[in-house]
Design a protein around this motif. Structure first.
Motif, PDB file in Angstrom:
ATOM      1  N   MET A   1       0.844  -1.198   0.000  1.00 15.23           N
ATOM      2  CA  MET A   1       0.000   0.000   0.000  1.00 15.23           C
ATOM      3  C   MET A   1       0.882   1.253   0.000  1.00 15.23           C
ATOM      4  SD  MET A   1      -2.976   1.151   2.710  1.00 15.23           S
ATOM      5  CE  MET A   1      -1.831   1.431   4.046  1.00 15.23           C
ATOM      6  N   LYS A   2       0.425   2.253  -0.729  1.00 17.41           N
ATOM      7  CA  LYS A   2       1.164   3.509  -0.800  1.00 17.41           C
ATOM      8  C   LYS A   2       0.250   4.681  -0.475  1.00 17.41           C
ATOM      9  CE  LYS A   2       4.844   2.362  -4.088  1.00 17.41           C
ATOM     10  NZ  LYS A   2       5.507   2.768  -5.362  1.00 17.41           N
ATOM     11  N   ILE A   3       0.808   5.673   0.208  1.00 20.72           N
ATOM     12  CA  ILE A   3       0.134   6.938   0.464  1.00 20.72           C
ATOM     13  C   ILE A   3       1.090   8.050   0.043  1.00 20.72           C
ATOM     14  CG2 ILE A   3      -0.889   8.462   2.191  1.00 20.72           C
ATOM     15  CD1 ILE A   3      -1.541   6.034   3.860  1.00 20.72           C
ATOM     16  N   LEU A   4       0.640   8.947  -0.810  1.00 20.45           N
ATOM     17  CA  LEU A   4       1.502  10.003  -1.360  1.00 20.45           C
ATOM     18  C   LEU A   4       2.776   9.412  -1.940  1.00 20.45           C
ATOM     19  CD1 LEU A   4       1.212  12.779   1.396  1.00 20.45           C
ATOM     20  CD2 LEU A   4       0.056  12.681  -0.814  1.00 20.45           C
ATOM     21  N   GLU A   5       2.619   8.275  -2.651  1.00 20.08           N
ATOM     22  CA  GLU A   5       3.732   7.573  -3.292  1.00 20.08           C
ATOM     23  C   GLU A   5       4.775   7.088  -2.281  1.00 20.08           C
ATOM     24  OE1 GLU A   5       5.373   9.830  -6.465  1.00 20.08           O
ATOM     25  OE2 GLU A   5       3.474  10.073  -7.518  1.00 20.08           O
ATOM     26  N   THR A   6       4.402   6.960  -1.019  1.00 16.95           N
ATOM     27  CA  THR A   6       5.277   6.431   0.020  1.00 16.95           C
ATOM     28  C   THR A   6       4.793   5.047   0.416  1.00 16.95           C
ATOM     29  OG1 THR A   6       5.753   8.637   0.895  1.00 16.95           O
ATOM     30  CG2 THR A   6       6.168   6.765   2.355  1.00 16.95           C
ATOM     31  N   LYS A   7       5.683   4.067   0.343  1.00 16.82           N
ATOM     32  CA  LYS A   7       5.321   2.695   0.654  1.00 16.82           C
ATOM     33  C   LYS A   7       5.104   2.527   2.155  1.00 16.82           C
ATOM     34  CE  LYS A   7       6.756  -2.080  -0.175  1.00 16.82           C
ATOM     35  NZ  LYS A   7       7.837  -2.957  -0.722  1.00 16.82           N
ATOM     36  N   ILE A   8       3.953   2.027   2.533  1.00 21.81           N
ATOM     37  CA  ILE A   8       3.642   1.780   3.940  1.00 21.81           C
ATOM     38  C   ILE A   8       4.044   0.335   4.245  1.00 21.81           C
ATOM     39  CG2 ILE A   8       1.887   1.890   5.731  1.00 21.81           C
ATOM     40  CD1 ILE A   8       2.466   4.532   4.280  1.00 21.81           C
ATOM     41  N   ASP A   9       5.293   0.148   4.652  1.00 23.25           N
ATOM     42  CA  ASP A   9       5.813  -1.178   4.941  1.00 23.25           C
ATOM     43  C   ASP A   9       6.223  -1.271   6.412  1.00 23.25           C
ATOM     44  OD1 ASP A   9       7.993   0.497   4.983  1.00 23.25           O
ATOM     45  OD2 ASP A   9       8.958  -0.366   3.230  1.00 23.25           O
ATOM     46  N   LYS A  10       6.933  -2.333   6.765  1.00 23.18           N
ATOM     47  CA  LYS A  10       7.334  -2.545   8.153  1.00 23.18           C
ATOM     48  C   LYS A  10       8.255  -1.418   8.650  1.00 23.18           C
ATOM     49  CE  LYS A  10       6.913  -7.589   8.267  1.00 23.18           C
ATOM     50  NZ  LYS A  10       7.626  -8.880   8.472  1.00 23.18           N
ATOM     51  N   LYS A  11       9.141  -0.961   7.776  1.00 18.91           N
ATOM     52  CA  LYS A  11      10.047   0.120   8.177  1.00 18.91           C
ATOM     53  C   LYS A  11       9.282   1.402   8.471  1.00 18.91           C
ATOM     54  CE  LYS A  11      14.269   2.591   6.893  1.00 18.91           C
ATOM     55  NZ  LYS A  11      13.794   3.860   7.459  1.00 18.91           N
ATOM     56  N   PHE A  12       8.280   1.690   7.656  1.00 18.01           N
ATOM     57  CA  PHE A  12       7.474   2.888   7.878  1.00 18.01           C
ATOM     58  C   PHE A  12       6.739   2.793   9.208  1.00 18.01           C
ATOM     59  CE2 PHE A  12       3.698   5.501   7.680  1.00 18.01           C
ATOM     60  CZ  PHE A  12       4.158   6.687   7.113  1.00 18.01           C
ATOM     61  N   VAL A  13       6.155   1.633   9.492  1.00 16.63           N
ATOM     62  CA  VAL A  13       5.436   1.443  10.760  1.00 16.63           C
ATOM     63  C   VAL A  13       6.402   1.558  11.933  1.00 16.63           C
ATOM     64  CG1 VAL A  13       4.097  -0.193  12.144  1.00 16.63           C
ATOM     65  CG2 VAL A  13       3.644   0.034   9.693  1.00 16.63           C
ATOM     66  N   LYS A  14       7.610   0.993  11.790  1.00 15.55           N
ATOM     67  CA  LYS A  14       8.621   1.089  12.842  1.00 15.55           C
ATOM     68  C   LYS A  14       9.008   2.548  13.082  1.00 15.55           C
ATOM     69  CE  LYS A  14      13.392  -0.230  13.938  1.00 15.55           C
ATOM     70  NZ  LYS A  14      14.611  -0.944  13.454  1.00 15.55           N
ATOM     71  N   ASP A  15       9.243   3.281  11.992  1.00 13.18           N
ATOM     72  CA  ASP A  15       9.611   4.688  12.116  1.00 13.18           C
ATOM     73  C   ASP A  15       8.474   5.498  12.751  1.00 13.18           C
ATOM     74  OD1 ASP A  15      12.095   4.276  11.026  1.00 13.18           O
ATOM     75  OD2 ASP A  15      11.517   4.844   8.996  1.00 13.18           O
ATOM     76  N   LEU A  16       7.242   5.193  12.374  1.00 12.65           N
ATOM     77  CA  LEU A  16       6.097   5.886  12.946  1.00 12.65           C
ATOM     78  C   LEU A  16       5.982   5.625  14.444  1.00 12.65           C
ATOM     79  CD1 LEU A  16       3.534   7.583  12.605  1.00 12.65           C
ATOM     80  CD2 LEU A  16       2.307   5.475  12.005  1.00 12.65           C
ATOM     81  N   THR A  17       6.252   4.388  14.853  1.00  8.75           N
ATOM     82  CA  THR A  17       6.215   4.045  16.281  1.00  8.75           C
ATOM     83  C   THR A  17       7.283   4.801  17.054  1.00  8.75           C
ATOM     84  OG1 THR A  17       5.394   1.818  15.745  1.00  8.75           O
ATOM     85  CG2 THR A  17       6.342   2.151  17.935  1.00  8.75           C
ATOM     86  N   ILE A  18       8.496   4.842  16.496  1.00  4.39           N
ATOM     87  CA  ILE A  18       9.588   5.583  17.140  1.00  4.39           C
ATOM     88  C   ILE A  18       9.227   7.055  17.254  1.00  4.39           C
ATOM     89  CG2 ILE A  18      11.980   6.354  16.857  1.00  4.39           C
ATOM     90  CD1 ILE A  18      12.567   3.659  15.541  1.00  4.39           C
ATOM     91  N   LEU A  19       8.645   7.599  16.190  1.00  2.00           N
ATOM     92  CA  LEU A  19       8.245   9.002  16.179  1.00  2.00           C
ATOM     93  C   LEU A  19       7.231   9.302  17.283  1.00  2.00           C
ATOM     94  CD1 LEU A  19       7.500  11.243  13.175  1.00  2.00           C
ATOM     95  CD2 LEU A  19       5.702  10.945  14.855  1.00  2.00           C
ATOM     96  N   LEU A  20       6.207   8.456  17.402  1.00  2.00           N
ATOM     97  CA  LEU A  20       5.155   8.691  18.394  1.00  2.00           C
ATOM     98  C   LEU A  20       5.708   8.596  19.813  1.00  2.00           C
ATOM     99  CD1 LEU A  20       2.193   6.740  16.771  1.00  2.00           C
ATOM    100  CD2 LEU A  20       2.596   9.216  16.759  1.00  2.00           C
ATOM    101  N   ILE A  21       6.631   7.663  20.042  1.00  2.00           N
ATOM    102  CA  ILE A  21       7.272   7.560  21.358  1.00  2.00           C
ATOM    103  C   ILE A  21       8.087   8.813  21.641  1.00  2.00           C
ATOM    104  CG2 ILE A  21       9.003   6.314  22.711  1.00  2.00           C
ATOM    105  CD1 ILE A  21       8.105   3.757  21.255  1.00  2.00           C
ATOM    106  N   GLY A  22       8.843   9.266  20.633  1.00  2.00           N
ATOM    107  CA  GLY A  22       9.659  10.465  20.800  1.00  2.00           C
ATOM    108  C   GLY A  22       8.820  11.693  21.112  1.00  2.00           C
ATOM    109  N   VAL A  23       7.718  11.850  20.397  1.00  2.00           N
ATOM    110  CA  VAL A  23       6.820  12.980  20.662  1.00  2.00           C
ATOM    111  C   VAL A  23       6.258  12.900  22.079  1.00  2.00           C
ATOM    112  CG1 VAL A  23       4.649  14.090  20.011  1.00  2.00           C
ATOM    113  CG2 VAL A  23       6.209  13.295  18.242  1.00  2.00           C
ATOM    114  N   GLY A  24       5.900  11.682  22.503  1.00  2.00           N
ATOM    115  CA  GLY A  24       5.368  11.506  23.852  1.00  2.00           C
ATOM    116  C   GLY A  24       6.368  11.921  24.919  1.00  2.00           C
ATOM    117  N   LEU A  25       7.643  11.557  24.739  1.00  2.00           N
ATOM    118  CA  LEU A  25       8.674  11.937  25.706  1.00  2.00           C
ATOM    119  C   LEU A  25       8.882  13.448  25.720  1.00  2.00           C
ATOM    120  CD1 LEU A  25      11.363   9.145  25.100  1.00  2.00           C
ATOM    121  CD2 LEU A  25       9.752   9.349  27.010  1.00  2.00           C
ATOM    122  N   TYR A  26       8.837  14.048  24.543  1.00  2.00           N
ATOM    123  CA  TYR A  26       9.013  15.501  24.441  1.00  2.00           C
ATOM    124  C   TYR A  26       7.913  16.244  25.196  1.00  2.00           C
ATOM    125  CZ  TYR A  26       9.466  20.099  22.229  1.00  2.00           C
ATOM    126  OH  TYR A  26       9.603  21.449  22.000  1.00  2.00           O
TER     127      TYR A  26
END
Length: 218
Positions: A1-26
């Protein structure tokens, strides 16, 4: 699956999880150390705290409104993947603010104010560094710093610290006492360096090599 020509794969989900954790700590750092000790926060979150103290406007609303023109600015300059990660990152800022508020997290008041500044700089810097690792942003000053870094080779820590100085001057002219200004300045400096240390592997390795060399010399 792609959104804005960006592949939504395992790496994307991993990066999104890291991002959400980082925002929460901030945001957690803002709730734990900034607000209860009447400090000025860093970056666009600092503007949110400024408006909260001066005009009693909810920080979540302020952050959302300020981010709108920044995203229009970044739309043409950042990759679609960066922007796709930045949208939930910016939304998470407001959501985490509301979650921590609903949880009743009121933070800690320190007898020695400098401890609050040090703790805020470290925790918020770790959070922002994780966001940088995710290759996204949470909008605000981090989005602007990524644009300046990508387009004009500014280092991320210098851009963050420059924005922080503007926020602190506004705070000093309105509600921030001089001792709190000094502590916030220290916090912002720590934040900018920790963000770059956590988020940029080359800078982290360079810093560790210097520390190792100094240790061996001594």
């Amino acid at each position: 699956m792609k959104i804005l020509e960006t592949k939504i794969d395992k790496k994307f989900v991993k990066d999104l999880t890291i991002l959400l954790i980082g925002v929460g700590l901030y945001i957690l750092s803002v709730r734990l150390f900034v607000l209860p000790n009447l400090l000025a926060s860093n970056g666009i979150a600092g503007f949110s705290v400024f408006f909260n103290f001066v005009f009693q406007i909810n920080p979540a609303l302020t952050f959302f409104v300020i981010n709108i023109p920044l995203f229009f600015f970044g739309w043409r300059l950042l990759s679609q993947r960066e922007l796709l990660l930045s949208l939930p990152g910016a939304a998470a800022m407001s959501i985490w603010m509301l979650i921590f508020e609903a949880m009743g997290i009121s933070g800690f008041q320190f007898d020695h104010l400098i401890y609050a500044g040090i703790c805020d700089g470290i925790l918020s810097g770790i959070g922002a560094g994780l966001v940088v690792i995710s290759e996204g942003t949470f909008g605000g000053s981090l989005l602007l710093s990524r644009i300046l870094e990508d387009q004009w080779n500014f280092t991320i820590d210098r851009v963050l610290f420059a924005i922080d100085i503007v926020v602190m001057v506004l705070s000093l002219l309105t509600y921030l006492a001089l001792p709190h200004f000094a502590v916030t300045l220290l916090s912002c400096f720590i934040f900018s360096k920790v963000t770059r240390f956590v988020g940029r592997a080359d800078y982290r390795q360079k810093t560790l090599d210097k520390l190792k060399l100094n240790f061996l010399r001594n």
